[in-house]
Design a protein around this motif. Sequence first.
Motif, PDB file in Angstrom:
ATOM      1  N   LYS A 155       0.829  -1.196   0.000  1.00 46.50           N
ATOM      2  CA  LYS A 155       0.000   0.000   0.000  1.00 46.50           C
ATOM      3  C   LYS A 155       0.865   1.249   0.000  1.00 46.50           C
ATOM      4  O   LYS A 155       1.843   1.326   0.743  1.00 46.50           O
ATOM      5  CB  LYS A 155      -0.913   0.013   1.231  1.00 46.50           C
ATOM      6  N   ILE A 215       0.501   5.420   0.560  1.00 47.57           N
ATOM      7  CA  ILE A 215      -0.354   6.529   0.977  1.00 47.57           C
ATOM      8  C   ILE A 215       0.450   7.815   0.820  1.00 47.57           C
ATOM      9  O   ILE A 215       1.532   7.951   1.386  1.00 47.57           O
ATOM     10  CB  ILE A 215      -0.791   6.389   2.450  1.00 47.57           C
ATOM     11  N   GLU A 241       0.130  11.801   1.507  1.00 48.69           N
ATOM     12  CA  GLU A 241      -0.705  12.786   2.194  1.00 48.69           C
ATOM     13  C   GLU A 241       0.199  13.847   2.819  1.00 48.69           C
ATOM     14  O   GLU A 241       1.173  13.514   3.497  1.00 48.69           O
ATOM     15  CB  GLU A 241      -1.554  12.114   3.275  1.00 48.69           C
ATOM     16  N   THR A 296       4.080   7.202   2.128  1.00 51.49           N
ATOM     17  CA  THR A 296       4.324   5.975   2.882  1.00 51.49           C
ATOM     18  C   THR A 296       4.123   4.748   2.000  1.00 51.49           C
ATOM     19  O   THR A 296       3.295   4.748   1.097  1.00 51.49           O
ATOM     20  CB  THR A 296       3.357   5.912   4.087  1.00 51.49           C
ATOM     21  N   GLY A 340       2.583   0.708 -10.379  1.00 50.50           N
ATOM     22  CA  GLY A 340       2.188   1.483  -9.201  1.00 50.50           C
ATOM     23  C   GLY A 340       1.779   2.904  -9.573  1.00 50.50           C
ATOM     24  O   GLY A 340       1.761   3.279 -10.749  1.00 50.50           O
ATOM     25  N   PRO A 341       1.458   3.731  -8.567  1.00 52.93           N
ATOM     26  CA  PRO A 341       0.944   5.084  -8.806  1.00 52.93           C
ATOM     27  C   PRO A 341       2.061   6.101  -9.064  1.00 52.93           C
ATOM     28  O   PRO A 341       2.296   7.011  -8.272  1.00 52.93           O
ATOM     29  CB  PRO A 341       0.187   5.392  -7.509  1.00 52.93           C
ATOM     30  N   GLN A 378       0.815   9.775  -9.521  1.00 50.70           N
ATOM     31  CA  GLN A 378       0.318  10.341  -8.273  1.00 50.70           C
ATOM     32  C   GLN A 378       1.475  10.658  -7.324  1.00 50.70           C
ATOM     33  O   GLN A 378       1.430  11.638  -6.577  1.00 50.70           O
ATOM     34  CB  GLN A 378      -0.681   9.376  -7.619  1.00 50.70           C
ATOM     35  N   ASP A 434      -3.500  16.284  -1.056  1.00 49.03           N
ATOM     36  CA  ASP A 434      -4.664  15.492  -0.637  1.00 49.03           C
ATOM     37  C   ASP A 434      -4.299  14.014  -0.575  1.00 49.03           C
ATOM     38  O   ASP A 434      -3.495  13.521  -1.367  1.00 49.03           O
ATOM     39  CB  ASP A 434      -5.833  15.691  -1.622  1.00 49.03           C
ATOM     40  N   ARG A 435      -4.919  13.324   0.335  1.00 48.87           N
ATOM     41  CA  ARG A 435      -4.622  11.915   0.562  1.00 48.87           C
ATOM     42  C   ARG A 435      -4.949  11.062  -0.667  1.00 48.87           C
ATOM     43  O   ARG A 435      -6.041  11.154  -1.236  1.00 48.87           O
ATOM     44  CB  ARG A 435      -5.452  11.428   1.753  1.00 48.87           C
ATOM     45  N   PHE A 436      -3.999  10.217  -1.038  1.00 50.79           N
ATOM     46  CA  PHE A 436      -4.201   9.232  -2.099  1.00 50.79           C
ATOM     47  C   PHE A 436      -3.733   7.876  -1.588  1.00 50.79           C
ATOM     48  O   PHE A 436      -2.691   7.769  -0.955  1.00 50.79           O
ATOM     49  CB  PHE A 436      -3.413   9.625  -3.359  1.00 50.79           C
ATOM     50  N   GLU A 437      -4.531   6.832  -1.848  1.00 57.63           N
ATOM     51  CA  GLU A 437      -4.162   5.472  -1.436  1.00 57.63           C
ATOM     52  C   GLU A 437      -4.092   4.553  -2.648  1.00 57.63           C
ATOM     53  O   GLU A 437      -4.940   4.626  -3.539  1.00 57.63           O
ATOM     54  CB  GLU A 437      -5.212   4.888  -0.469  1.00 57.63           C
ATOM     55  N   PHE A 438      -3.124   3.675  -2.624  1.00 59.79           N
ATOM     56  CA  PHE A 438      -2.989   2.636  -3.663  1.00 59.79           C
ATOM     57  C   PHE A 438      -2.704   1.335  -2.931  1.00 59.79           C
ATOM     58  O   PHE A 438      -1.705   1.227  -2.220  1.00 59.79           O
ATOM     59  CB  PHE A 438      -1.822   2.983  -4.596  1.00 59.79           C
ATOM     60  N   GLU A 439      -3.598   0.372  -3.064  1.00 61.91           N
ATOM     61  CA  GLU A 439      -3.477  -0.850  -2.262  1.00 61.91           C
ATOM     62  C   GLU A 439      -3.538  -2.094  -3.145  1.00 61.91           C
ATOM     63  O   GLU A 439      -4.349  -2.161  -4.070  1.00 61.91           O
ATOM     64  CB  GLU A 439      -4.616  -0.880  -1.236  1.00 61.91           C
ATOM     65  N   ILE A 440      -2.688  -3.058  -2.826  1.00 60.12           N
ATOM     66  CA  ILE A 440      -2.799  -4.387  -3.433  1.00 60.12           C
ATOM     67  C   ILE A 440      -2.892  -5.404  -2.305  1.00 60.12           C
ATOM     68  O   ILE A 440      -2.021  -5.461  -1.435  1.00 60.12           O
ATOM     69  CB  ILE A 440      -1.588  -4.724  -4.324  1.00 60.12           C
TER      70      ILE A 440
END
Lengths: 104, 388
Positions: free
Chosen positions: B192, B194, B196, B201, B326-327, B330, B351-357
């Motif tokens: 993941k 994140i 922000e 992270t 991946g992002p 972003q 702004d918060r962005f999340e990318f999860e696998i």
Amino acid sequence: MAVRPDNRLADGAMQPVACDACGACVLVRKSSWEQTSLQWSAEAAEACVERRAASPRPGPNGTAFSGCGSLRDSVRAAVHRGEVKVQIEDDLKTNPEAQEHEHA
Amino acid sequence: MTAVEDEVRRIEADAAPTRFARGWHCLGLAKDFQDGKPHQVLAFGQKLVVFSGEDGEVNVLDGYCRHMGGDLSQGTVKGNNIACPFHDWRWGGDGRCKEIPYARRVPMRARTASWPTLVQDGMLFVWNDPQGNQPPEDVTIPRIAGATDENWTDWTWYTTVIEGANCREIVDNVVDMAHFFYIHYSFPTYFKNIFEGTTATQFMEGTGREDVARPQNTGSNAPKSLGNSSVAAYHGPSFMIDDLTYHYEDGDIQSVLINCHYPIDSNSFVLQYGVIVEKKPGMDDAEANELARKMGDFIRLGFEQDVTIWKNKARIDNPLLCEEDGPVYQLRRWYEQFYVDVDDVTDEMTDRFEFEIDTDRPNEAWKREVAENIAAREAASSDQGQPV
């Protein structure tokens, strides 16, 4: 020097999903069954109840909020209802060279 | 073949940025600068002098004396000041000229550029800001408990100069999913990102095959590795802390990796990384240091491969990504905030962005259910004669 748009968004845009717990609205995209992207706004971050209640995890990187469980369930339900498209439905691949590596 | 498929994809790239990122940059281990001698550091397109006087404070000034341009890094530390080798002008850590031994008065405007510094957990940080502002109170480097704990090793530290690449290349690594596939032979079971505010992270759980290449005690009696858990975060543009736990059959080993850099100029940078490891009960200092060294050497191999790529690759502002990547865009959007004035930082950068696998879910059953739901709804709507 503005950063360009992600080329993948041309094949499938992010879609809005509201959280069933607090109503915070985020944009969602799933490239596969395993993968989920979430774009939050400042309003959504403020509205999120779990985020406000979260306490830091241990360790030097513990202050980052790791994610909202209610939102995750809401996204899952939206996918379940067919409201969020999964871009590629095939399973994730594994590297064919991995087997050679194992036998070496 | 359609027109789109027939068209050659062009690589697009603006010139490397001419300014340097706003934020805290680690210059290395503090003790290396606290020997009472001036140190020359090439950073942010300039020559800096780093010195520590009798008060123990570590100071960073522009390297050139404002009198006649002498190189302060060739000078001498006298008291709490750095003395120029040309005419002995004495400069304090605040950037002001304190004394000119042969003059009755120090002229007005005898002030040079100074950089805010921070010594924390054995490392020296310098604040760079092209607008000349002081670091905001909420922009900090988190404390690393293990760094001051006697049950942990000291830093094993590595420094390398990378010529022929802009430092932004290294930041892309945070989101590089394809890397896992080729280096570790499979995607992590959990991953993941994140982004922000000023933090980016990466959470990662690796199991099984990934550990084939991991440093560990070798030999037939070595405990079996069960994988690792990592939480790694960039705090600002250049300083990453990786909180890394290796899981073994007989317990966990805790470690912290640092991965940081500072720009020399727009086409070279200094890459540094460090390791500390928790000493397990029964593990003596030599064993613990050896483990830290093995981990560091392993990381070095990875970076050496990366460096060859960086030096030869094209800068590409329009990478052509597939769904498994991946992002990257972003992350770059997040990173851009450090290269614009504070007033020009936009919401989309922070702004918060999340990318999860997450590979732990029973996707087959899920897929089937969703297909059934959609089919049922389509059947229902066509029964009612509504457009689908």
